[in-house]
Design a protein around this motif. Structure first.
Motif, PDB file in Angstrom:
ATOM      1  N   ARG A 337      25.283  24.682  86.053  1.00  0.00           N
ATOM      2  CA  ARG A 337      25.156  24.755  84.594  1.00  0.00           C
ATOM      3  C   ARG A 337      25.071  23.361  83.977  1.00  0.00           C
ATOM      4  NH1 ARG A 337      25.779  29.050  81.654  1.00  0.00           N
ATOM      5  NH2 ARG A 337      27.001  28.032  80.021  1.00  0.00           N
ATOM      6  N   SER A 338      24.477  22.449  84.709  1.00  0.00           N
ATOM      7  CA  SER A 338      24.312  21.082  84.240  1.00  0.00           C
ATOM      8  C   SER A 338      23.569  21.042  82.907  1.00  0.00           C
ATOM      9  CB  SER A 338      23.529  20.273  85.278  1.00  0.00           C
ATOM     10  OG  SER A 338      23.016  19.084  84.719  1.00  0.00           O
ATOM     11  N   TYR A 339      24.138  20.325  81.950  1.00  0.00           N
ATOM     12  CA  TYR A 339      23.479  20.160  80.652  1.00  0.00           C
ATOM     13  C   TYR A 339      22.134  19.450  80.818  1.00  0.00           C
ATOM     14  CZ  TYR A 339      27.871  21.263  78.127  1.00  0.00           C
ATOM     15  OH  TYR A 339      28.994  21.862  77.603  1.00  0.00           O
ATOM     16  N   LEU A 340      22.110  18.457  81.697  1.00  0.00           N
ATOM     17  CA  LEU A 340      20.877  17.686  81.862  1.00  0.00           C
ATOM     18  C   LEU A 340      19.807  18.507  82.582  1.00  0.00           C
ATOM     19  CD1 LEU A 340      22.156  14.090  82.664  1.00  0.00           C
ATOM     20  CD2 LEU A 340      21.849  15.255  80.463  1.00  0.00           C
ATOM     21  N   LYS A 341      20.228  19.380  83.485  1.00  0.00           N
ATOM     22  CA  LYS A 341      19.264  20.266  84.136  1.00  0.00           C
ATOM     23  C   LYS A 341      18.639  21.205  83.111  1.00  0.00           C
ATOM     24  CE  LYS A 341      17.158  21.870  87.761  1.00  0.00           C
ATOM     25  NZ  LYS A 341      16.165  21.027  88.481  1.00  0.00           N
ATOM     26  N   ALA A 342      19.430  21.642  82.141  1.00  0.00           N
ATOM     27  CA  ALA A 342      18.905  22.509  81.075  1.00  0.00           C
ATOM     28  C   ALA A 342      17.846  21.769  80.258  1.00  0.00           C
ATOM     29  CB  ALA A 342      20.042  22.982  80.178  1.00  0.00           C
ATOM     30  N   LEU A 343      18.093  20.493  79.977  1.00  0.00           N
ATOM     31  CA  LEU A 343      17.091  19.696  79.257  1.00  0.00           C
ATOM     32  C   LEU A 343      15.825  19.542  80.097  1.00  0.00           C
ATOM     33  CD1 LEU A 343      19.274  16.875  77.638  1.00  0.00           C
ATOM     34  CD2 LEU A 343      18.161  18.781  76.456  1.00  0.00           C
ATOM     35  N   GLU A 344      16.014  19.306  81.383  1.00  0.00           N
ATOM     36  CA  GLU A 344      14.855  19.155  82.284  1.00  0.00           C
ATOM     37  C   GLU A 344      14.037  20.440  82.306  1.00  0.00           C
ATOM     38  OE1 GLU A 344      14.325  16.897  86.450  1.00  0.00           O
ATOM     39  OE2 GLU A 344      15.671  18.638  86.534  1.00  0.00           O
ATOM     40  N   ASN A 345      14.721  21.581  82.337  1.00  0.00           N
ATOM     41  CA  ASN A 345      14.020  22.871  82.338  1.00  0.00           C
ATOM     42  C   ASN A 345      13.286  23.129  81.023  1.00  0.00           C
ATOM     43  OD1 ASN A 345      14.978  23.382  84.906  1.00  0.00           O
ATOM     44  ND2 ASN A 345      16.695  24.646  84.230  1.00  0.00           N
ATOM     45  N   SER A 346      13.696  22.413  79.969  1.00  0.00           N
ATOM     46  CA  SER A 346      13.042  22.564  78.660  1.00  0.00           C
ATOM     47  C   SER A 346      11.889  21.581  78.469  1.00  0.00           C
ATOM     48  CB  SER A 346      14.072  22.368  77.541  1.00  0.00           C
ATOM     49  OG  SER A 346      15.062  23.366  77.593  1.00  0.00           O
ATOM     50  N   TYR A 348      11.979  18.072  79.299  1.00  0.00           N
ATOM     51  CA  TYR A 348      12.342  16.654  79.237  1.00  0.00           C
ATOM     52  C   TYR A 348      12.360  16.061  80.640  1.00  0.00           C
ATOM     53  CZ  TYR A 348      13.795  17.756  74.483  1.00  0.00           C
ATOM     54  OH  TYR A 348      13.810  18.157  73.162  1.00  0.00           O
ATOM     55  N   THR A 349      12.131  14.774  80.727  1.00  0.00           N
ATOM     56  CA  THR A 349      12.219  14.076  81.997  1.00  0.00           C
ATOM     57  C   THR A 349      13.627  13.521  82.164  1.00  0.00           C
ATOM     58  OG1 THR A 349       9.883  13.453  81.925  1.00  0.00           O
ATOM     59  CG2 THR A 349      11.314  12.167  83.384  1.00  0.00           C
ATOM     60  N   VAL A 350      14.269  13.847  83.262  1.00  0.00           N
ATOM     61  CA  VAL A 350      15.628  13.384  83.538  1.00  0.00           C
ATOM     62  C   VAL A 350      15.606  12.488  84.767  1.00  0.00           C
ATOM     63  CG1 VAL A 350      17.987  14.043  84.113  1.00  0.00           C
ATOM     64  CG2 VAL A 350      16.657  15.450  82.524  1.00  0.00           C
ATOM     65  N   ILE A 351      16.075  11.256  84.585  1.00  0.00           N
ATOM     66  CA  ILE A 351      16.099  10.295  85.688  1.00  0.00           C
ATOM     67  C   ILE A 351      17.551   9.961  85.997  1.00  0.00           C
ATOM     68  CG2 ILE A 351      15.355   8.011  86.474  1.00  0.00           C
ATOM     69  CD1 ILE A 351      13.138   8.198  84.293  1.00  0.00           C
ATOM     70  N   ALA A 352      17.980  10.332  87.198  1.00  0.00           N
ATOM     71  CA  ALA A 352      19.366  10.067  87.617  1.00  0.00           C
ATOM     72  C   ALA A 352      19.493   8.644  88.118  1.00  0.00           C
ATOM     73  CB  ALA A 352      19.790  11.037  88.699  1.00  0.00           C
TER      74      ALA A 352
END
Length: 354
Positions: A337-346, A348-352
């Protein structure tokens, strides 16, 4: 992890204040219901394990973790993952974070839930005093009287090693006893709640007049005395689960807690593992969030509501600001339930951080 402010049954007492609570249950982990007295850990086991692990010490200024980056077009959300506990006396090199905050148009704060009461000052003082009384077991009973025999055997074995032989603790509710054990173990490991990181971000934002956006689910109870009555009737079953889960953590997971604290301080994001710790956090949090008290004030599924509020605020910030800085508990960054994964699924580009 949901940051809580208000009246809460957790920690060493019921108090008016704030506490961070774990958010998600670890898949595949369950509450140990069948522990026999024969298999209960000896009191020396936990203490000896702490001695073997050694007190955490860090020398010099530590870098802390690098930042996650969320982008859409030329708009960026920088995310600092917070963690608790951390080593006592940690000197954190906040230079990079301070510069990112200064360059931002807003700071997105921790996701939070708050509950207040409609009452005057005197009433609040009275209610606060009454809530403190709820830290004791109903009808003046002792832990030996309210706990299953196997659970009490575990508590009785560990308690003298971490809390001494103070008989007054025998009348605490199971969740209060659990938090007492957990806090004492962390102290012996040289770990504690660290406010230094959040204080630095907040102070930098204030000094540079950068708006602080707080994604909060806020509830006001209109019948505080009814709230008090409901709090006193919170079932002990969930609290007993919380105590057992805490004893499991003390027996099995102290090395993970210790290594997580060191990994955060040293900037080693890959060395932070919170999955095994989610179970205790969730079980103890459910004592309150799943209670009749919460239903009485019309609140359900707090975690999902707070998550949605944070994601909406993050989306708004990414649309409105060229640069936004955010703080988010590590437990909300990792896991299903990662918040950032939710953004990525919407989209957005997420860079760890590497």
């Amino acid at each position: 992890m949901v940051r809580w402010t208000g009246v809460v049954l957790v920690g060493s007492a019921l108090w008016w204040g704030g506490v961070a609570l774990g958010q998600e249950r670890a898949a595949g982990h369950g509450f140990v219901t069948g522990v026999s007295a024969d298999s209960a850990p000896q009191g020396a086991d936990v203490l000896e394990n702490i001695v073997k692990l050694g007190t955490v010490t860090v020398q010099g200024r530590q870098p802390g973790p690098r930042l996650w980056r969320v982008t859409k077009g030329d708009h960026t959300l920088w995310v600092l993952a917070t963690l608790s506990p951390l080593p006592n006396g940690l000197e954190w090199d906040s230079t990079a974070v301070v510069e990112r905050v200064k360059a931002s148009q807003a700071v997105l704060w921790l996701p939070s839930f708050s509950m207040g009461v409609d009452a005057g000052f005197i009433s609040k003082v009275y209610l606060g005093y009454k809530f403190l009384q709820v830290t004791k077991n109903p009808d003046g009973k002792t832990l030996k009287e309210v706990l299953p025999a196997a659970t009490y055997a575990r508590w009785a074995a560990v308690k003298p090693q971490l809390l001494g032989r103070n008989s007054g603790r025998e009348r605490f509710r199971p969740i209060v006893a659990a938090e007492g054990l957990y806090g004492a173990a962390l102290k012996k490991l040289g770990l504690s709640e660290s406010k230094n990181v959040l204080d630095t971000v907040r102070a930098t934002a204030k000094e540079n007049k950068i708006p602080l956006v707080v994604p909060e689910l806020s509830v006001k109870a209109k019948e505080p005395k009814k709230l008090l009555a409901l709090a006193s009737r919170i079932t002990l079953n969930g609290e007993i689960e919380c105590l057992n889960a805490t004893l499991d953590t003390l027996q099995n997971d102290l090395p993970v807690i210790r290594s997580n604290a060191l990994a955060w301080a040293q900037g080693n994001v890959g060395g932070i593992h919170v999955e095994r710790l989610r179970h205790r956090n969730q079980v103890c949090q459910d004592v309150f969030f799943g209670s009749e008290l919460m239903r009485a004030v019309g609140v359900s599924d707090v975690e999902s509501q707070v998550r949605t509020i944070w994601l909406n605020k993050a989306t708004e910030a990414l649309a409105e600001n060229r640069t936004t800085f955010a703080v988010l508990p590590f437990s909300n960054i990792s896991g299903p339930r990662s918040y950032l994964k939710a953004l990525e699924n919407s989209g957005y580009t997420v860079i760890a951080p590497q």
